[in-house]
Design a protein around this motif. Structure first.
Motif, PDB file in Angstrom:
ATOM      1  N   ARG A  90     -40.051 -47.675  -4.316  1.00 11.41           N
ATOM      2  CA  ARG A  90     -39.746 -49.036  -3.883  1.00 11.41           C
ATOM      3  C   ARG A  90     -38.481 -49.508  -4.588  1.00 11.41           C
ATOM      4  O   ARG A  90     -38.516 -50.249  -5.565  1.00 11.41           O
ATOM      5  CB  ARG A  90     -40.917 -49.974  -4.175  1.00 11.41           C
ATOM      6  CG  ARG A  90     -42.132 -49.613  -3.342  1.00 11.41           C
ATOM      7  CD  ARG A  90     -43.169 -50.701  -3.380  1.00 11.41           C
ATOM      8  NE  ARG A  90     -44.317 -50.347  -2.559  1.00 11.41           N
ATOM      9  CZ  ARG A  90     -45.315 -51.167  -2.286  1.00 11.41           C
ATOM     10  NH1 ARG A  90     -45.305 -52.389  -2.756  1.00 11.41           N
ATOM     11  NH2 ARG A  90     -46.325 -50.773  -1.536  1.00 11.41           N
ATOM     12  N   ARG A 148     -39.611 -57.616  -2.062  1.00 15.32           N
ATOM     13  CA  ARG A 148     -40.432 -58.076  -3.172  1.00 15.32           C
ATOM     14  C   ARG A 148     -40.394 -59.598  -3.188  1.00 15.32           C
ATOM     15  O   ARG A 148     -39.434 -60.206  -2.690  1.00 15.32           O
ATOM     16  CB  ARG A 148     -39.931 -57.524  -4.509  1.00 15.32           C
ATOM     17  CG  ARG A 148     -38.615 -58.141  -4.985  1.00 15.32           C
ATOM     18  CD  ARG A 148     -38.479 -57.962  -6.499  1.00 15.32           C
ATOM     19  NE  ARG A 148     -37.203 -58.423  -7.015  1.00 15.32           N
ATOM     20  CZ  ARG A 148     -36.942 -59.702  -7.321  1.00 15.32           C
ATOM     21  NH1 ARG A 148     -37.833 -60.644  -7.092  1.00 15.32           N
ATOM     22  NH2 ARG A 148     -35.767 -60.041  -7.826  1.00 15.32           N
ATOM     23  N   ALA A 185     -37.179 -49.210   4.879  1.00 14.85           N
ATOM     24  CA  ALA A 185     -38.277 -48.904   5.800  1.00 14.85           C
ATOM     25  C   ALA A 185     -37.799 -48.041   6.957  1.00 14.85           C
ATOM     26  O   ALA A 185     -38.501 -47.122   7.402  1.00 14.85           O
ATOM     27  CB  ALA A 185     -38.894 -50.193   6.328  1.00 14.85           C
ATOM     28  N   ALA A 202     -41.853 -53.595   2.805  1.00 11.53           N
ATOM     29  CA  ALA A 202     -42.549 -53.017   1.656  1.00 11.53           C
ATOM     30  C   ALA A 202     -43.718 -52.154   2.096  1.00 11.53           C
ATOM     31  O   ALA A 202     -43.953 -51.069   1.539  1.00 11.53           O
ATOM     32  CB  ALA A 202     -43.040 -54.129   0.733  1.00 11.53           C
ATOM     33  N   ARG A 203     -44.467 -52.605   3.107  1.00  9.93           N
ATOM     34  CA  ARG A 203     -45.630 -51.847   3.555  1.00  9.93           C
ATOM     35  C   ARG A 203     -45.229 -50.510   4.156  1.00  9.93           C
ATOM     36  O   ARG A 203     -45.820 -49.469   3.855  1.00  9.93           O
ATOM     37  CB  ARG A 203     -46.424 -52.671   4.579  1.00  9.93           C
ATOM     38  CG  ARG A 203     -47.641 -51.957   5.144  1.00  9.93           C
ATOM     39  CD  ARG A 203     -48.540 -52.927   5.869  1.00  9.93           C
ATOM     40  NE  ARG A 203     -47.824 -53.671   6.888  1.00  9.93           N
ATOM     41  CZ  ARG A 203     -47.493 -53.176   8.085  1.00  9.93           C
ATOM     42  NH1 ARG A 203     -47.788 -51.930   8.395  1.00  9.93           N
ATOM     43  NH2 ARG A 203     -46.871 -53.922   8.974  1.00  9.93           N
ATOM     44  N   LEU A 204     -44.210 -50.509   5.008  1.00  9.52           N
ATOM     45  CA  LEU A 204     -43.773 -49.257   5.626  1.00  9.52           C
ATOM     46  C   LEU A 204     -43.151 -48.321   4.610  1.00  9.52           C
ATOM     47  O   LEU A 204     -43.329 -47.108   4.675  1.00  9.52           O
ATOM     48  CB  LEU A 204     -42.781 -49.543   6.753  1.00  9.52           C
ATOM     49  CG  LEU A 204     -43.364 -50.215   7.994  1.00  9.52           C
ATOM     50  CD1 LEU A 204     -42.267 -50.514   8.999  1.00  9.52           C
ATOM     51  CD2 LEU A 204     -44.441 -49.343   8.636  1.00  9.52           C
ATOM     52  N   THR A 205     -42.415 -48.870   3.668  1.00  9.56           N
ATOM     53  CA  THR A 205     -41.816 -48.035   2.629  1.00  9.56           C
ATOM     54  C   THR A 205     -42.893 -47.402   1.760  1.00  9.56           C
ATOM     55  O   THR A 205     -42.861 -46.216   1.459  1.00  9.56           O
ATOM     56  CB  THR A 205     -40.857 -48.862   1.754  1.00  9.56           C
ATOM     57  OG1 THR A 205     -39.840 -49.422   2.580  1.00  9.56           O
ATOM     58  CG2 THR A 205     -40.221 -48.000   0.681  1.00  9.56           C
ATOM     59  N   GLY A 206     -43.891 -48.208   1.373  1.00 10.07           N
ATOM     60  CA  GLY A 206     -44.967 -47.693   0.547  1.00 10.07           C
ATOM     61  C   GLY A 206     -45.817 -46.668   1.270  1.00 10.07           C
ATOM     62  O   GLY A 206     -46.239 -45.669   0.681  1.00 10.07           O
ATOM     63  N   SER A 207     -46.046 -46.865   2.574  1.00 17.15           N
ATOM     64  CA  SER A 207     -46.891 -45.941   3.327  1.00 17.15           C
ATOM     65  C   SER A 207     -46.260 -44.573   3.463  1.00 17.15           C
ATOM     66  O   SER A 207     -46.939 -43.571   3.687  1.00 17.15           O
ATOM     67  CB  SER A 207     -47.180 -46.504   4.730  1.00 17.15           C
ATOM     68  OG  SER A 207     -45.993 -46.550   5.504  1.00 17.15           O
ATOM     69  N   GLU A 228     -43.174 -53.115  14.454  1.00 13.83           N
ATOM     70  CA  GLU A 228     -44.013 -53.829  13.500  1.00 13.83           C
ATOM     71  C   GLU A 228     -43.422 -55.184  13.117  1.00 13.83           C
ATOM     72  O   GLU A 228     -44.156 -56.135  12.845  1.00 13.83           O
ATOM     73  CB  GLU A 228     -44.275 -52.950  12.278  1.00 13.83           C
ATOM     74  CG  GLU A 228     -44.979 -51.644  12.652  1.00 13.83           C
ATOM     75  CD  GLU A 228     -45.907 -51.139  11.571  1.00 13.83           C
ATOM     76  OE1 GLU A 228     -46.320 -51.934  10.705  1.00 13.83           O
ATOM     77  OE2 GLU A 228     -46.222 -49.935  11.623  1.00 13.83           O
ATOM     78  N   ARG A 263     -42.480 -58.607   4.440  1.00 10.27           N
ATOM     79  CA  ARG A 263     -43.426 -57.694   3.778  1.00 10.27           C
ATOM     80  C   ARG A 263     -43.621 -56.405   4.568  1.00 10.27           C
ATOM     81  O   ARG A 263     -44.091 -55.408   4.026  1.00 10.27           O
ATOM     82  CB  ARG A 263     -44.772 -58.377   3.576  1.00 10.27           C
ATOM     83  CG  ARG A 263     -44.749 -59.457   2.511  1.00 10.27           C
ATOM     84  CD  ARG A 263     -46.158 -59.903   2.122  1.00 10.27           C
ATOM     85  NE  ARG A 263     -46.105 -61.013   1.189  1.00 10.27           N
ATOM     86  CZ  ARG A 263     -46.283 -62.291   1.517  1.00 10.27           C
ATOM     87  NH1 ARG A 263     -46.545 -62.621   2.771  1.00 10.27           N
ATOM     88  NH2 ARG A 263     -46.211 -63.232   0.603  1.00 10.27           N
ATOM     89  N   VAL A 264     -43.264 -56.435   5.846  1.00  7.75           N
ATOM     90  CA  VAL A 264     -43.338 -55.212   6.657  1.00  7.75           C
ATOM     91  C   VAL A 264     -42.513 -54.108   6.009  1.00  7.75           C
ATOM     92  O   VAL A 264     -42.911 -52.939   5.996  1.00  7.75           O
ATOM     93  CB  VAL A 264     -42.839 -55.484   8.095  1.00  7.75           C
ATOM     94  CG1 VAL A 264     -42.676 -54.182   8.885  1.00  7.75           C
ATOM     95  CG2 VAL A 264     -43.807 -56.414   8.816  1.00  7.75           C
TER      96      VAL A 264
END
Length: 286
Positions: free
Chosen positions: A191, A197, A246, A181-186, A258, A178-179
């Motif tokens: 996505r 996912r 990411a 997805a979080r870094l990509t979204g931030s 991370e 999930r790291v």
């Protein structure tokens, strides 16, 4: 006579600012072995042996090929990553045990799906796509076209095996992934590509349907991810390509930091990292 080759796309874009040779070796030396239980379970179920003529899509650095060849199968491996293919050639040339020096004569490696079966050889009766799908957005997009190119090379009623990640609640690695997805979204980037996912229940069945394959059974296999230390875990996980988006959205140093932090719950007192996971495979017929 060497057949003409038809280009196909890898299941997901795996480009990232990292030395390709190092990345391929991290995959071969650290990460690929985590899927060995999957290969062994499939081969045991299908009784892979001397009568098997296998075409492996996305064969990576060749561990699945080596295991099949050691059981007597004739294997052809396909991958667009030439650094991984170079490592596969090294493995297959050396062989193991009583097959040392002979395994390579049962193996063939190419960087695209062959347009025809080599002269003098029978059509394939087993097609495999062991690169797990269902954990990154768009990771199955290239699989159906690759299968469409490969199926005409197989005998009627040939077996096709697709592999994917199991349910997130059965995969301890899911929170680490999930790291990505979080870094990509931030970073406010789309996505797509390799962004993480959750695996969906029917991922494999949807690919099979798009490729015109008939499901004929499935199975789940325990594939724990075990590493000597956090550094090895970070290198192995980044070699999968699941963190590439990411890395492009931020930078490799931040991603490594991370991911290392996300691994702390899985760190054992002796410094090793252990994450139980379940992978799923779908057996189909052409």
């Amino acid at each position: 006579m060497t057949p003409t080759l038809v280009r196909h796309h890898r299941y997901a874009d795996s480009s990232a600012p990292v030395d390709a040779g190092t990345r391929a070796r991290d995959w071969a030396e650290i990460q690929e072995r985590m899927l060995a239980p999957l290969y062994e379970a499939v081969y045991a179920r299908l009784e892979v042996g001397a009568g098997t003529r296998m075409l492996s899509l996305g064969c990576g650095s060749g561990l699945a090929l080596l295991i099949a060849a050691s059981r007597g199968a004739r294997v052809t491996g396909v991958d667009t990553d030439r650094d991984r293919l170079a490592l596969a050639r090294e493995r297959l040339a050396s062989g193991t045990g009583h097959d040392a020096g002979r395994t390579d004569r049962r193996a063939r490696l190419v960087d695209s799906v062959p347009a025809a079966v080599p002269d003098g050889e029978a059509p394939y009766n087993l097609l495999t796509a062991f690169q797990p799908i269902g954990c990154a957005a768009g990771d199955s997009e290239g699989l159906a076209p690759a299968l469409a190119s490969a199926v005409p090379l197989a005998v009627r009623g040939a077996t096709v095996v697709l592999a994917g990640w199991g349910p997130p609640e059965r995969c301890a690695t899911a929170p680490v992934l999930r790291v990505a997805a979080r870094l990509t979204g931030s970073a406010s980037t789309p996505r797509s590509g390799n962004g993480w996912r959750p695996a969906l229940r029917d991922d494999l069945e949807e690919v099979a349907a798009r490729a015109g394959l008939k499901p004929d059974g499935s199975g789940r296999v325990s594939c724990p991810f075990g590493y000597a230390d956090v550094d090895s875990a970070v290198r192995g996980l980044l070699s999968t390509g699941l963190f590439d988006t990411a890395v492009r959205a931020t930078d490799r140093t931040q991603v490594e930091k991370e991911v290392a932090e996300a691994l702390h719950p899985h760190l054992r007192p002796d410094g090793t990292v252990w994450m139980p996971n379940v992978f799923r495979y779908l057996v189909c017929v052409t």
